[in-house]
Design a protein around this motif. Structure first.
Motif, PDB file in Angstrom:
ATOM      1  N   LYS A 175       0.779 -10.280  -8.965  1.00 31.66           N
ATOM      2  CA  LYS A 175       2.183 -10.573  -9.276  1.00 31.66           C
ATOM      3  C   LYS A 175       2.344 -11.261 -10.628  1.00 31.66           C
ATOM      4  O   LYS A 175       3.048 -12.255 -10.766  1.00 31.66           O
ATOM      5  N   VAL A 176       1.663 -10.710 -11.646  1.00 25.15           N
ATOM      6  CA  VAL A 176       1.625 -11.384 -12.938  1.00 25.15           C
ATOM      7  C   VAL A 176       2.876 -11.083 -13.758  1.00 25.15           C
ATOM      8  O   VAL A 176       3.344  -9.944 -13.818  1.00 25.15           O
ATOM      9  N   GLY A 177       3.412 -12.130 -14.383  1.00 26.52           N
ATOM     10  CA  GLY A 177       4.542 -11.978 -15.290  1.00 26.52           C
ATOM     11  C   GLY A 177       4.297 -12.770 -16.559  1.00 26.52           C
ATOM     12  O   GLY A 177       3.838 -13.917 -16.489  1.00 26.52           O
ATOM     13  N   PHE A 178       4.554 -12.164 -17.709  1.00 26.68           N
ATOM     14  CA  PHE A 178       4.452 -12.904 -18.959  1.00 26.68           C
ATOM     15  C   PHE A 178       5.712 -12.713 -19.783  1.00 26.68           C
ATOM     16  O   PHE A 178       6.207 -11.607 -19.953  1.00 26.68           O
ATOM     17  N   GLY A 196      12.650 -15.256 -24.262  1.00 27.85           N
ATOM     18  CA  GLY A 196      13.456 -14.916 -23.084  1.00 27.85           C
ATOM     19  C   GLY A 196      13.103 -13.582 -22.446  1.00 27.85           C
ATOM     20  O   GLY A 196      13.619 -13.212 -21.410  1.00 27.85           O
ATOM     21  N   PHE A 197      12.160 -12.853 -23.087  1.00 23.26           N
ATOM     22  CA  PHE A 197      11.958 -11.458 -22.721  1.00 23.26           C
ATOM     23  C   PHE A 197      10.678 -11.277 -21.909  1.00 23.26           C
ATOM     24  O   PHE A 197       9.598 -11.692 -22.337  1.00 23.26           O
ATOM     25  N   TRP A 198      10.791 -10.676 -20.722  1.00 25.65           N
ATOM     26  CA  TRP A 198       9.601 -10.449 -19.902  1.00 25.65           C
ATOM     27  C   TRP A 198       8.867  -9.201 -20.394  1.00 25.65           C
ATOM     28  O   TRP A 198       9.352  -8.093 -20.232  1.00 25.65           O
ATOM     29  N   LYS A 251       1.648  -2.816 -22.611  1.00 31.70           N
ATOM     30  CA  LYS A 251       0.220  -2.514 -22.509  1.00 31.70           C
ATOM     31  C   LYS A 251      -0.640  -3.575 -23.214  1.00 31.70           C
ATOM     32  O   LYS A 251      -1.593  -4.102 -22.629  1.00 31.70           O
ATOM     33  N   SER A 252      -0.287  -3.880 -24.466  1.00 25.06           N
ATOM     34  CA  SER A 252      -1.091  -4.846 -25.214  1.00 25.06           C
ATOM     35  C   SER A 252      -0.991  -6.239 -24.614  1.00 25.06           C
ATOM     36  O   SER A 252      -1.975  -6.981 -24.558  1.00 25.06           O
ATOM     37  N   THR A 253       0.208  -6.594 -24.154  1.00 21.39           N
ATOM     38  CA  THR A 253       0.382  -7.890 -23.501  1.00 21.39           C
ATOM     39  C   THR A 253      -0.510  -7.968 -22.260  1.00 21.39           C
ATOM     40  O   THR A 253      -1.156  -8.977 -22.017  1.00 21.39           O
ATOM     41  N   LEU A 254      -0.553  -6.853 -21.517  1.00 19.53           N
ATOM     42  CA  LEU A 254      -1.391  -6.805 -20.318  1.00 19.53           C
ATOM     43  C   LEU A 254      -2.851  -7.114 -20.671  1.00 19.53           C
ATOM     44  O   LEU A 254      -3.503  -7.927 -20.014  1.00 19.53           O
ATOM     45  N   LEU A 262      -3.401 -14.882 -23.440  1.00 20.03           N
ATOM     46  CA  LEU A 262      -2.052 -15.295 -23.060  1.00 20.03           C
ATOM     47  C   LEU A 262      -2.088 -15.779 -21.612  1.00 20.03           C
ATOM     48  O   LEU A 262      -2.735 -15.167 -20.767  1.00 20.03           O
ATOM     49  N   THR A 263      -1.399 -16.873 -21.358  1.00 18.34           N
ATOM     50  CA  THR A 263      -1.362 -17.396 -19.989  1.00 18.34           C
ATOM     51  C   THR A 263      -0.048 -16.976 -19.344  1.00 18.34           C
ATOM     52  O   THR A 263       1.026 -17.319 -19.835  1.00 18.34           O
ATOM     53  N   PRO A 264      -0.129 -16.226 -18.244  1.00 23.91           N
ATOM     54  CA  PRO A 264       1.113 -15.753 -17.623  1.00 23.91           C
ATOM     55  C   PRO A 264       1.910 -16.903 -17.007  1.00 23.91           C
ATOM     56  O   PRO A 264       1.330 -17.865 -16.513  1.00 23.91           O
ATOM     57  N   GLN A 265       3.236 -16.776 -17.073  1.00 18.52           N
ATOM     58  CA  GLN A 265       4.090 -17.806 -16.468  1.00 18.52           C
ATOM     59  C   GLN A 265       4.203 -17.604 -14.961  1.00 18.52           C
ATOM     60  O   GLN A 265       4.533 -18.523 -14.234  1.00 18.52           O
TER      61      GLN A 265
END
Lengths: 258, 347
Positions: free
Chosen positions: A9-12, A16-18, A43-46, A54-57
């Motif tokens: 359930k990862v979100g980054f 303001g933009f997911w 894709k790159s963010t993943l 990057l640490t997911p919120q």
């Protein structure tokens, strides 16, 4: 088999933009997984989230069953290697020097590479068929040779997972095949897990075991290439009508623009 | 699989190689220093120099005074300045990933010069007041560079370089203003200082500067592999565990501190930080574990030699050493741009 990498359930979010949201994904040992999706689909963010840069919120990334946030940077680098999309070398290093950079996480501040590191570099160069290039300057290599050296650097990290961000985007047909043959042998012969982000759907479906198709930062479809590469999926994700038939050589799905 | 490794690969860099090359350069530096002690307006023979150094043979008090109190401090000062400027150039080029970067071009030196010229104008002494003001000027520049160059993702090289150029232009304007309004012998002092004046050197300065320079070198050397990775792609460096922001900040502050100190006693000396590191790269490759000692020691040799030329070429008059370094440096740099410039520009 237990997954090496697991996203729950990862979100980054950038400001303001997911960029990715609600993303579940498992990477199994020895599997070649393709990540597809249009530009801006996350894709790159993943890849950066998987790599712990990057640490997911939201949610968490598990690397060998432990949250990646609990690893130090160099401990992540001992398990996960990344081949970035484009790497510009400002000064001239030899191919061997570049490959030895992969040993960085394993060396102390004032330490020089030892026999163990040379062995790892040597194996990496051999696996990528770059031994002949060892002494050459990275500036003198062709695009395909350079990409192979960068993959050798990732191998020298002795990771369990390698992430590749569009490894073939600047290469011609022959080098594309060469790189995908190499990636494929790393997974099927050496048991490494490889996650490759690609815009080349045909090539990815020909070589990859499993695919994940992203749309707006979420998984739209996942499975073997035949399940993911369908006309309706591509129409929905890429907003582009296509006809799907079979690659006459490999039997994998083939995309033709209409 | 199962195939034997047929080809063996050679380790590119061993600690012994670093030590061997550094030692050779160090011996060359000693040789250059001894040679420089012999040369000058007053004749000093090898026998006399030997007498002075060992306390053996009888040497005239006057000759002794010239060698030990006039030439040697100036030589040491040239060595320290060359060591620091060249090391600073190498490190700036790496963290800004730009072959043009050096303390002079970034305006750190001219900030120092502004302070010094102000000090000369106010009639301060070369022992304390002028170095202090000059150091403050260099620190002011660094503060300005950081404020202007700081972006969300850390320091941004092209912004920092541009900011440096602007700061340079601004301080140069102020310095010109001072020069235009100076009337007495202060004018000559200023002009000399602006082109790198090593004639005011004194042993007391070295007690402060030498330990700082040595400490700085050790700190920077501990980051040499980090610098290798930064010049070979930041994304990969980050992935491999280099804390890029922190590394750059430490390098930037340490180099600036040292340059601030050096400028405060040596004046404006350009091009050392460009010539020596690039020569090092051309001959020895790009590994900072080797380039750091080579640039630093090479910089010392270069500046001691350049200052010796400055002292002797129009004897009994003297030239500021900055004239010599610029005279060699500018053509060398044009040559570099012509022959390998294409590699530095991203296309």
């Amino acid at each position: 088999m237990d997954p090496v990498l697991s996203l729950k359930k990862v979100g980054f979010r950038y400001d303001g933009f997911w960029a990715i949201r609600d993303l579940d994904l498992d990477v199994k040992p020895g599997e070649l997984l393709a990540v597809l999706g249009p530009n801006g689909s996350g894709k790159s963010t993943l890849l950066k989230v998987v790599d712990g840069i990057l640490t997911p919120q939201e949610g968490e990334v598990l690397l060998k069953d432990r949250p990646v946030s609990g690893y130090t940077r160099s401990d992540v680098a001992k398990e996960v290697a990344m081949v970035a999309q484009e790497t510009h070398f400002y000064f001239s290093f030899s191919a061997l020097e570049v490959v030895l950079m992969g040993r960085f996480p394993r060396l102390g501040r004032f330490q020089f590479e030892g026999a163990r590191d040379m062995e790892a570099a040597s194996r990496a160069l051999q696996a990528t068929q770059c031994l002949d290039l060892a002494e050459r300057s990275i500036h003198e290599l062709s695009g395909g040779e350079k990409q192979r050296v960068l993959i050798a650097r990732a191998l020298a990290q002795e990771p369990t997972v390698i992430l590749l961000d569009e490894p073939t985007s600047f290469l011609d047909l022959r080098f594309k095949k060469e790189i995908f043959d190499l990636i494929s042998s790393l997974t099927h012969e050496r048991g490494l897990s490889v996650v490759v982000v690609s815009h080349d759907i045909d090539l990815a479906s020909q070589y990859c075991d499993r695919m994940v198709m992203l749309k707006d930062g979420r998984v739209y479809s996942t499975g073997v290439p035949e399940e993911v590469i369908t006309a309706s999926n591509i129409k929905a994700v890429y907003e582009c009508p296509v006809i799907i038939d079979k690659n006459p050589a490999a039997g994998s799905p083939r995309v033709s623009l209409v | 699989m199962g195939q034997m490794i047929q080809q063996t690969i050679k380790r590119p860099l061993s600690p012994m190689r670093v030590i061997r090359i550094s030692l050779a350069l160090f011996l060359f530096l000693i040789f250059t220093i001894l040679l420089s002690m012999l040369l000058g307006t007053a004749d000093v023979t090898i026998v006399q120099l030997w007498g002075i150094l060992t306390g053996g043979a009888e040497v005239k008090e006057m000759t002794k005074l010239i060698v030990l109190n006039i030439r040697l401090p100036r030589i040491i000062s040239a060595g320290l300045a060359g060591f620091s400027l060249s090391l600073g150039g190498l490190v700036f080029q790496a963290i800004l990933r730009n072959p043009l970067a050096d303390p002079y071009i970034l305006g750190v030196s001219s900030g120092g010069a502004f302070g010094a010229v102000l000090g000369i104008m106010l009639g301060f002494s070369f022992n304390l007041g002028i170095p202090l003001l000059s150091f403050a000027g260099a620190m002011l520049t660094i503060y300005l560079l950081l404020v202007m160059g700081q972006r969300k993702m850390g320091m941004e090289s092209s912004t920092i370089l541009l900011a440096g150029v602007i700061i340079n232009a601004f301080f140069t304007a102020i310095i010109m203003f001072f020069i235009s309004t100076a009337v007495d012998d202060r004018l000559h002092t200023m002009l000399f200082w602006l082109y790198g004046d090593l004639s005011q050197s004194a042993y007391v300065q070295f007690a402060i500067i030498a330990p700082v320079v040595v400490m700085a070198f050790i700190i920077l050397y501990g980051l040499s592999r980090h610098l290798n990775l930064i010049t070979a792609g930041e994304e990969t460096a980050l992935q491999l565990g280099v804390d890029i922001k922190r590394t750059k900040m430490i390098c930037f502050l340490v180099v600036s501190l040292v340059i601030g100190l050096v400028v405060s006693f040596s004046g404006l000396i350009g091009f050392v930080g460009l010539i020596v590191p690039h020569l090092g790269r051309m001959v020895l490759g790009s590994d900072h574990r080797l380039l750091m000692p080579v640039s630093a020691l090479g910089g010392a040799v270069f500046l001691v030699a350049a200052d010796t030329v400055a002292r002797t070429i129009i004897s009994p008059s003297e030239l500021p050493v900055g004239v010599i370094t610029a005279f060699i440096g500018a053509p060398f740099f044009i040559y570099l741009l012509k022959t390998r410039g294409s590699r530095w520009t991203r296309s």
